[in-house]
Design a protein around this motif. Structure first.
Motif, mmCIF file in Angstrom:
data_model
loop_
_atom_site.group_PDB
_atom_site.id
_atom_site.type_symbol
_atom_site.label_atom_id
_atom_site.label_comp_id
_atom_site.label_asym_id
_atom_site.label_seq_id
_atom_site.Cartn_x
_atom_site.Cartn_y
_atom_site.Cartn_z
ATOM 1 N N GLU A 60 0.931 -0.982 -0.066
ATOM 2 C CA GLU A 60 -0.010 0.019 0.018
ATOM 3 C C GLU A 60 0.954 1.316 -0.051
ATOM 4 O O GLU A 60 1.892 1.292 0.646
ATOM 5 N N LEU A 61 0.415 2.137 -0.771
ATOM 6 C CA LEU A 61 1.243 3.347 -0.956
ATOM 7 C C LEU A 61 1.250 4.261 0.594
ATOM 8 O O LEU A 61 0.078 4.510 1.061
ATOM 9 N N ASN A 62 2.270 4.649 0.863
ATOM 10 C CA ASN A 62 2.644 5.263 2.102
ATOM 11 C C ASN A 62 2.678 6.797 1.824
ATOM 12 O O ASN A 62 3.920 7.446 1.545
ATOM 13 N N THR A 63 1.569 7.494 1.993
ATOM 14 C CA THR A 63 1.649 8.819 1.537
ATOM 15 C C THR A 63 2.229 9.643 2.466
ATOM 16 O O THR A 63 2.588 10.962 2.366
ATOM 17 N N THR A 64 2.789 9.289 3.642
ATOM 18 C CA THR A 64 3.468 9.864 4.675
ATOM 19 C C THR A 64 4.945 10.212 4.329
ATOM 20 O O THR A 64 5.573 11.172 4.593
ATOM 21 N N LEU A 65 5.483 8.928 3.675
ATOM 22 C CA LEU A 65 6.895 9.015 3.289
ATOM 23 C C LEU A 65 7.061 9.611 1.653
ATOM 24 O O LEU A 65 7.977 10.050 1.263
ATOM 25 N N VAL A 66 6.103 9.492 1.065
ATOM 26 C CA VAL A 66 6.136 9.476 -0.553
ATOM 27 C C VAL A 66 5.492 10.971 -0.764
ATOM 28 O O VAL A 66 4.160 10.948 -0.686
ATOM 29 N N MET A 67 6.028 11.831 -1.412
ATOM 30 C CA MET A 67 5.512 12.976 -1.917
ATOM 31 C C MET A 67 4.743 12.895 -3.024
ATOM 32 O O MET A 67 4.891 11.778 -3.921
ATOM 33 N N PRO A 68 3.474 13.610 -3.145
ATOM 34 C CA PRO A 68 2.663 13.328 -4.486
ATOM 35 C C PRO A 68 3.605 13.698 -5.741
ATOM 36 O O PRO A 68 4.525 14.751 -5.674
ATOM 37 N N PRO A 69 3.172 13.314 -6.988
ATOM 38 C CA PRO A 69 3.740 13.783 -8.057
ATOM 39 C C PRO A 69 3.984 15.119 -8.387
ATOM 40 O O PRO A 69 5.150 15.728 -8.486
ATOM 41 N N ARG A 70 2.984 16.012 -7.866
ATOM 42 C CA ARG A 70 2.970 17.558 -8.293
ATOM 43 C C ARG A 70 4.229 18.336 -7.184
ATOM 44 O O ARG A 70 4.971 19.055 -7.795
ATOM 45 N N SER A 71 4.243 17.806 -6.102
ATOM 46 C CA SER A 71 4.797 18.334 -4.907
ATOM 47 C C SER A 71 6.299 18.022 -5.012
ATOM 48 O O SER A 71 7.324 18.785 -5.005
ATOM 49 N N LEU A 72 6.537 16.660 -5.396
ATOM 50 C CA LEU A 72 7.925 16.046 -5.847
ATOM 51 C C LEU A 72 8.678 16.680 -6.802
ATOM 52 O O LEU A 72 9.753 17.206 -7.094
ATOM 53 N N TRP A 73 7.766 17.107 -8.310
ATOM 54 C CA TRP A 73 8.098 17.895 -9.188
ATOM 55 C C TRP A 73 8.433 19.068 -8.821
ATOM 56 O O TRP A 73 9.427 19.721 -9.416
ATOM 57 N N GLU A 74 7.794 19.926 -8.027
ATOM 58 C CA GLU A 74 8.184 21.404 -7.831
ATOM 59 C C GLU A 74 9.504 21.338 -6.853
ATOM 60 O O GLU A 74 10.099 22.056 -6.951
ATOM 61 N N LEU A 75 9.815 20.234 -5.906
ATOM 62 C CA LEU A 75 10.912 20.092 -5.175
ATOM 63 C C LEU A 75 11.896 20.162 -6.057
ATOM 64 O O LEU A 75 13.094 20.737 -5.904
ATOM 65 N N LEU A 76 11.946 19.012 -7.050
ATOM 66 C CA LEU A 76 13.221 18.915 -7.834
ATOM 67 C C LEU A 76 13.364 20.021 -9.109
ATOM 68 O O LEU A 76 14.428 20.240 -9.452
ATOM 69 N N ILE A 77 12.242 20.777 -9.348
ATOM 70 C CA ILE A 77 12.461 21.899 -10.220
ATOM 71 C C ILE A 77 13.207 23.021 -9.533
ATOM 72 O O ILE A 77 14.098 23.811 -10.113
ATOM 73 N N ASN A 78 12.809 23.217 -8.201
ATOM 74 C CA ASN A 78 13.650 24.128 -7.369
ATOM 75 C C ASN A 78 14.934 23.901 -7.193
ATOM 76 O O ASN A 78 15.820 25.027 -7.117
ATOM 77 N N VAL A 79 15.528 22.709 -7.036
ATOM 78 C CA VAL A 79 16.788 22.317 -6.876
ATOM 79 C C VAL A 79 17.520 22.299 -8.027
ATOM 80 O O VAL A 79 19.044 21.883 -7.948
ATOM 81 N N LYS A 80 16.824 22.247 -9.094
ATOM 82 C CA LYS A 80 17.380 21.983 -10.458
ATOM 83 C C LYS A 80 17.790 20.458 -10.674
ATOM 84 O O LYS A 80 18.161 19.594 -9.767
ATOM 85 N N ARG A 81 17.714 19.964 -11.861
ATOM 86 C CA ARG A 81 17.938 18.730 -12.320
ATOM 87 C C ARG A 81 19.546 18.561 -12.415
ATOM 88 O O ARG A 81 20.393 19.417 -12.796
ATOM 89 N N GLY A 82 19.807 17.212 -11.626
ATOM 90 C CA GLY A 82 21.146 17.116 -11.788
ATOM 91 C C GLY A 82 22.216 17.538 -10.766
ATOM 92 O O GLY A 82 23.235 17.375 -10.654
ATOM 93 N N THR A 83 21.611 18.587 -10.003
ATOM 94 C CA THR A 83 22.602 19.274 -8.835
ATOM 95 C C THR A 83 22.304 18.303 -7.664
ATOM 96 O O THR A 83 21.352 17.610 -7.355
ATOM 97 N N TYR A 84 23.150 18.627 -6.553
ATOM 98 C CA TYR A 84 23.146 18.018 -5.539
ATOM 99 C C TYR A 84 22.000 18.663 -4.767
ATOM 100 O O TYR A 84 21.919 19.904 -4.589
ATOM 101 N N LEU A 85 21.103 17.965 -3.868
ATOM 102 C CA LEU A 85 20.124 18.500 -2.954
ATOM 103 C C LEU A 85 20.749 18.902 -1.547
ATOM 104 O O LEU A 85 21.692 18.165 -1.384
ATOM 105 N N PRO A 86 20.215 19.579 -0.912
ATOM 106 C CA PRO A 86 20.749 19.960 0.362
ATOM 107 C C PRO A 86 20.698 18.486 1.339
ATOM 108 O O PRO A 86 20.030 17.547 1.107
ATOM 109 N N GLN A 87 21.870 18.754 2.296
ATOM 110 C CA GLN A 87 21.926 17.457 3.066
ATOM 111 C C GLN A 87 21.122 16.925 3.779
ATOM 112 O O GLN A 87 20.030 17.885 4.333
ATOM 113 N N THR A 88 20.240 15.986 3.900
ATOM 114 C CA THR A 88 19.237 15.490 4.418
ATOM 115 C C THR A 88 19.608 14.415 5.565
ATOM 116 O O THR A 88 20.689 14.046 5.700
ATOM 117 N N TYR A 89 18.626 13.379 5.827
ATOM 118 C CA TYR A 89 18.702 12.343 6.542
ATOM 119 C C TYR A 89 18.314 11.129 6.066
ATOM 120 O O TYR A 89 17.650 11.175 4.885
#
Length: 255
Positions: A155-184
């Motif tokens: 079953e899809l865990n929506t707590t851990l997985v971003m919806p397509p639109r939200s994930l798309w906006e996140l990746l657009i903001n940090v640009k394709r192919g670049t390093y994302l901010p350090q996370t955990y």
């Protein structure tokens, strides 16, 4: 003075040739005329039939290519394909290693409301390469463990997985192919509950991913505890990025 002479014409008529076997050989000054055979008419019907078959086969090939490209191969706009490299802290298994890196390819299908993630063989760590589909339309997640060549459905865990639109906006903001901010990194533990027989109920995207592979259903562990050493041999993990943090999905065959 002009002299006029007359040639004597024989009164005898040449005898009629009744001999059918007599062969007359033409003289040197005579031409041998062969009988002309009638020309065969050009097979126009066969030509039209051949041309029609060529046109039909060309149309069939083009139609097959169109159907394959538009219905069997997902068409993603260029701005929906991302190559991500994520730096994260692994404080669970390797606190002394410090920062680690996760690399993956992400395809986001906004119209069909699902995400497809491809995780190659990691440079470090013991996680498996995998292809993952999060189908928000049906509420299903599918993991294809490439090392084992097996599929796992849960079953899809929506707590851990971003919806397509939200994930798309996140990746657009940090640009394709670049390093994302350090996370955990966080963990989710899954156990196999049984074999999936009817693949069509999973939808066309997951059906295409898992077709011809052994497919099993998963459920999450209720209790939050670390995997014991005796269970580790029967467990494998897949690390993937689909939010502002890295998720390690641990799949165990033993309950």
């Amino acid at each position: 003075m002009v002299k006029i002479t007359f040639q004597t014409v024989s009164a005898q008529k040449p005898e009629k040739e009744n001999d059918g076997d007599k062969i007359t050989i033409p003289q040197a000054h005579e031409q041998l005329v062969l009988p002309v055979r009638p020309k065969k008419p050009f097979p126009a019907g066969l030509c039209c039939l051949t041309f029609g078959l060529v046109v039909f086969m060309s149309g069939l090939v083009l139609a097959s290519i169109y159907i394959y490209r538009h219905y069997f191969i997902p068409q993603i706009p260029e701005d929906s394909l991302f190559h991500c490299r994520v730096v994260y802290e692994d404080s669970v298994y390797a606190p002394l290693r410090g920062r680690q890196e996760l690399e993956e390819n992400v395809g986001i299908y906004l119209d069909d409301n699902y995400e497809q993630i491809s995780v190659p063989v990691p440079r470090f760590g013991s996680s498996d390469p995998a292809d993952i589909i999060h189908d928000f339309e049906r509420g299903i997640t599918a993991y294809h463990d490439i090392a084992l060549d097996k599929c796992y459905i849960t079953e899809l865990n929506t707590t851990l997985v971003m919806p397509p639109r939200s994930l798309w906006e996140l990746l657009i903001n940090v640009k394709r192919g670049t390093y994302l901010p350090q996370t955990y990194i966080i963990q989710e533990e899954m156990v196999v509950t049984g074999r999936v027989r009817n693949m069509r109920q999973l939808g066309p995207f997951i059906h295409r991913l898992c077709y011809g592979k052994e497919t099993y259903r998963l459920r999450r562990r209720n209790q939050r505890r670390r995997i014991e050493r005796r269970e580790t041999k029967k467990c494998h993990s897949i690390r993937h990025f689909e939010n502002t943090f890295v998720v390690e999905t641990i799949i165990c065959d033993k309950v």
